[in-house]
Structure formats: C-alpha cells, structure tokens
Design an enzyme around this catalytic site. Structure first.
Site, PDB file in Angstrom:
ATOM      1  CB  CYS A  49      86.194  77.514  32.918  1.00  0.00           C
ATOM      2  SG  CYS A  49      84.415  77.789  32.946  1.00  0.00           S
ATOM      3  CB  CYS A  52      85.078  75.071  36.079  1.00  0.00           C
ATOM      4  SG  CYS A  52      84.937  74.266  34.469  1.00  0.00           S
ATOM      5  CG  HIS A 114      84.552  73.625  30.638  1.00  0.00           C
ATOM      6  ND1 HIS A 114      84.415  74.939  31.028  1.00  0.00           N
ATOM      7  CD2 HIS A 114      85.173  73.661  29.418  1.00  0.00           C
ATOM      8  CE1 HIS A 114      84.940  75.731  30.108  1.00  0.00           C
ATOM      9  NE2 HIS A 114      85.401  74.982  29.119  1.00  0.00           N
ATOM     10  CG  ASN A 154      73.436  84.955  23.918  1.00  0.00           C
ATOM     11  OD1 ASN A 154      72.481  84.844  23.169  1.00  0.00           O
ATOM     12  ND2 ASN A 154      73.853  86.103  24.395  1.00  0.00           N
ATOM     13  CB  SER A 162      81.981  85.576  27.250  1.00  0.00           C
ATOM     14  OG  SER A 162      81.122  85.290  28.341  1.00  0.00           O
ATOM     15  CG  HIS A 165      80.866  75.885  32.412  1.00  0.00           C
ATOM     16  ND1 HIS A 165      81.858  75.215  33.096  1.00  0.00           N
ATOM     17  CD2 HIS A 165      79.704  75.520  33.008  1.00  0.00           C
ATOM     18  CE1 HIS A 165      81.315  74.496  34.063  1.00  0.00           C
ATOM     19  NE2 HIS A 165      80.004  74.661  34.021  1.00  0.00           N
ATOM     20  CG  HIS A 167      76.715  80.165  31.019  1.00  0.00           C
ATOM     21  ND1 HIS A 167      77.619  79.831  30.036  1.00  0.00           N
ATOM     22  CD2 HIS A 167      76.533  81.509  30.920  1.00  0.00           C
ATOM     23  CE1 HIS A 167      77.979  80.923  29.371  1.00  0.00           C
ATOM     24  NE2 HIS A 167      77.325  81.962  29.882  1.00  0.00           N
ATOM     25  CD  GLN A 169      74.080  86.453  30.390  1.00  0.00           C
ATOM     26  OE1 GLN A 169      74.022  87.542  30.973  1.00  0.00           O
ATOM     27  NE2 GLN A 169      74.621  86.317  29.204  1.00  0.00           N
TER      28      GLN A 169
HETATM   29 ZN   LIG Z   1      83.812  75.566  32.929  1.00  0.00          ZN
END
Ligand SMILES: [Zn+2]
Ligand SMILES: [Zn+2]
Ligand SMILES: [Zn+2]
Length: 342
Positions: A49, A52, A114, A154, A162, A165, A167, A169
């Site tokens: 990843c 990570c 993750h 998203n 994509s 993990h 996250h 933007q």
């Molecule tokens: Zn990750």
C-alpha cells in the site's frame, strides 16, 4: 398531490435544480437485499500500500512512520500551483474558451491502520482527522491565489477509490468549482430576498417536520434532504450558522467526529457491506469576502440502490433531462433511522 404516490418534481433550493420522483415505481417499502456483514479482510498493514506508514510511494518518496494523520502533496496531482491563470479565447467569439487553473492537491491519511474506515474508527481516532481538515482548510484558504478548498472522500472501489487505506483528498483551486458556484448564487439570493440564511431556515423546517431527520447532536444535524437524488443521500449541516471550519468552537470537532462516525456506521448496516460513497464539505469560498450567506455543510452521495451490488446509474433521461429516483427521501430516511448506530 400525494408525495408518496404521484410522480412529481422536487426543487433543490441550494442549486435551483430539480429531481424527478416516481414513488409509484417503488410502492413496496423496502426492496433491499441485505448481505451478511462480511468480516473485514484488509490487513492492518499492507506492504504494497502506498499510503501505509514507512512504505514507498509511486513518485519515489517514502512515507514517515506516522502514528495519527498524515498529509502530503498528491504525487499525481490534477492541479499544479505554478500554472498561470491565463485566459484563452480562440478566435474571440467566446466559443473556444479556456483558462489556466493553478491549484494544490493533497492527500490526508486518516490513520496508520490500513484496515479502518470512519465507520470502524473510534470517535477519538476521528477527532485528529477533523483537526487536520481544519488546519488544511485554514492554511490553503490563506494562500492568495486559492479561492476554494474542496475536502472530499471517495470510499470504495465502486466510487473509483484506488486504495482502501482510509484517506481523503483536498483539491484547492483558483476558481470556484461548478457545484459551490450554484450554491453560492442560491444562498446569496435567499439572503438578499429574506434577510435570513437558506440552510438555517431549512434546518428549522426539517426539525419541525421530523420525517427526513436522521440524527443530531449539539453541533451538527444529519438528514435526507427533501430533494435528494441519490437513494441514501445525506446532508450534514452545522446547527449554528457558520461559513466554514474556521468558525468551529471548542466542542465542534468532537461533535462532528461523533456525527460522521454514526452516519458512516449506519450506512454500513443498510446492505451489510462497507457502504461506498463520495462525501465532501461545502465551505465558503476563500476569497476576501465574509460570505454571510454561506452555511457550512457536507454531502454524502452513496451510489447503492437495492443491494450491495445493485447501484443507481445516472443514464438515459437522467443524463439528458433530469435526475430521477423511485424510493422517496422519506422512505430512505425511515430505513436509515431504523438502523442508526448509537
Ligand atoms: Zn495502507
Ligand atoms: Zn445559516
Ligand atoms: Zn453543498
């Protein structure tokens, strides 16, 4: 007109656009197929990843061994800060118009883990995420050339994420994007005509009506908007009038963390799967204006319709005419309310 039976249009006063509602096509109250809640199969750490801690990213940089949130400039940024904001009008007829768009794209990892999501993180783990959003909004908004800061998440492969993990933007731009521009015009017109705030008034109406209300705490309220397009769309608003996270008081970050956790955990129960969605905050433009018309809010747009695998498509009449839905906002709210996570 019977809103529960007759085909009708509903107005979105935030954008001045309409949605077509066809409740007779979904007369059965619930058609959803609920899958057994699948165990999370993601590992706590994934060596492959690029988000990570300690791992190398595609651009060659290496992530630090971060322990809470982690912010970095997107290695594949859609916008570059050095772009000249030059305007082009080829042949001068206003038909071939282009404009340079300077901007900054960042990624925020919510957690070193993750395998977590906003739905499975604790409220204590989400709070640093909210504080990071506040810091980023303030810092990016303070840049002279940046007029709008869009924070968005998203989630899920269905939404084109994509990487699983946790996250989000940030895209910070020199121009005001299309959706906030519509909402700015509508909120501004409402304030001018009534001397009141559009969303402050709307929240009052929904609290009186109760039908579409999902949950609220001291700081924030979540509801299915009357004009929802997506089957389980949710609007989150601050209960106090404020234009952005810059106006957050002491307890607001905690209250927002609570609310976001409950909304996302409730979503996961609808079809027994990690619910995909796009969500994002709509905050005032970061120009020199005070924006008394703007009311801080967030939109959740999840694509799922009937089951973990049946999604809504915006095609045909929706692409060429007006967005349409079968299950009413009221039925969606009723379903979500029955699943609310405390
Ligand atoms: Zn990750
Ligand atoms: Zn307001
Ligand atoms: Zn909005």
């Amino acid at each position: 007109m019977r809103l529960t039976e007759d085909p009708h249009r509903r107005l979105n006063p935030l954008t001045n656009e309409w949605v077509l509602v066809s409740p007779h096509r979904a007369t059965r109250p619930w058609q959803g197929e609920v899958a057994q809640l699948r165990a999370n199969t993601e590992p706590a750490y994934d060596a492959n990843c690029y988000l990570c801690p300690g791992n190398a990213r595609a651009g060659g940089a290496r992530n630090p061994a971060y322990t809470s949130t982690f912010v970095f400039d997107n290695d594949f940024a859609a916008l570059k800060p050095g772009t000249a904001p030059e305007r082009l009008d080829i042949e001068g007829l206003g038909l071939l118009v282009a404009q340079g768009e300077p901007g900054i794209c960042r990624v925020i990892c919510f957690s070193p883990r993750h395998d977590l999501t906003l739905a499975t993180m604790t409220v204590e783990q989400i709070e640093p995420v909210v504080h990071t959003w506040m810091e980023q909004f303030r810092a990016l908004g303070a840049i002279e050339t940046i007029k709008h800061v869009q924070i968005f998440e998203n989630r899920g492969a269905m939404m084109g994420a994509s990487n699983p993990h946790p996250h989000c933007q940030i895209w910070a731009t020199a121009s005001l994007p299309v959706e906030p521009r519509k909402e700015l015009a509508a909120q501004h017109a409402y304030l001018r005509a009534t001397h009141r705030c559009l969303l402050c008034d709307y929240i009052e109406v929904e609290r009186r009506q109760q039908e579409r209300l999902l949950l609220e705490n001291d700081g924030f309220i979540a509801l299915v908007p009357f004009w929802a397009v997506w089957p389980f769309e949710i609007l989150v608003c601050s209960r106090r009038h404020m234009a952005s996270m810059n106006d957050f008081k002491q307890d607001d970050a905690c209250a927002l963390s609570h609310l976001l956790h409950r909304v996302t955990a409730t979503y996961d129960k609808v079809f027994g799967v990690a619910f995909p969605y796009s969500m994002g905050f709509h905050q005032m433009p970061t120009d020199s204006d005070g924006h008394p018309e703007w009311h801080f809010h967030a939109h959740f747009y999840p694509p799922l319709l009937r089951s973990a695998t049946v999604r809504k498509f915006m095609v045909g009449f929706e692409m060429l005419g007006t967005p349409q839905r079968d299950i009413t906002a009221e039925l969606a709210a009723e379903k979500l309310r029955s699943l609310i996570v405390l």
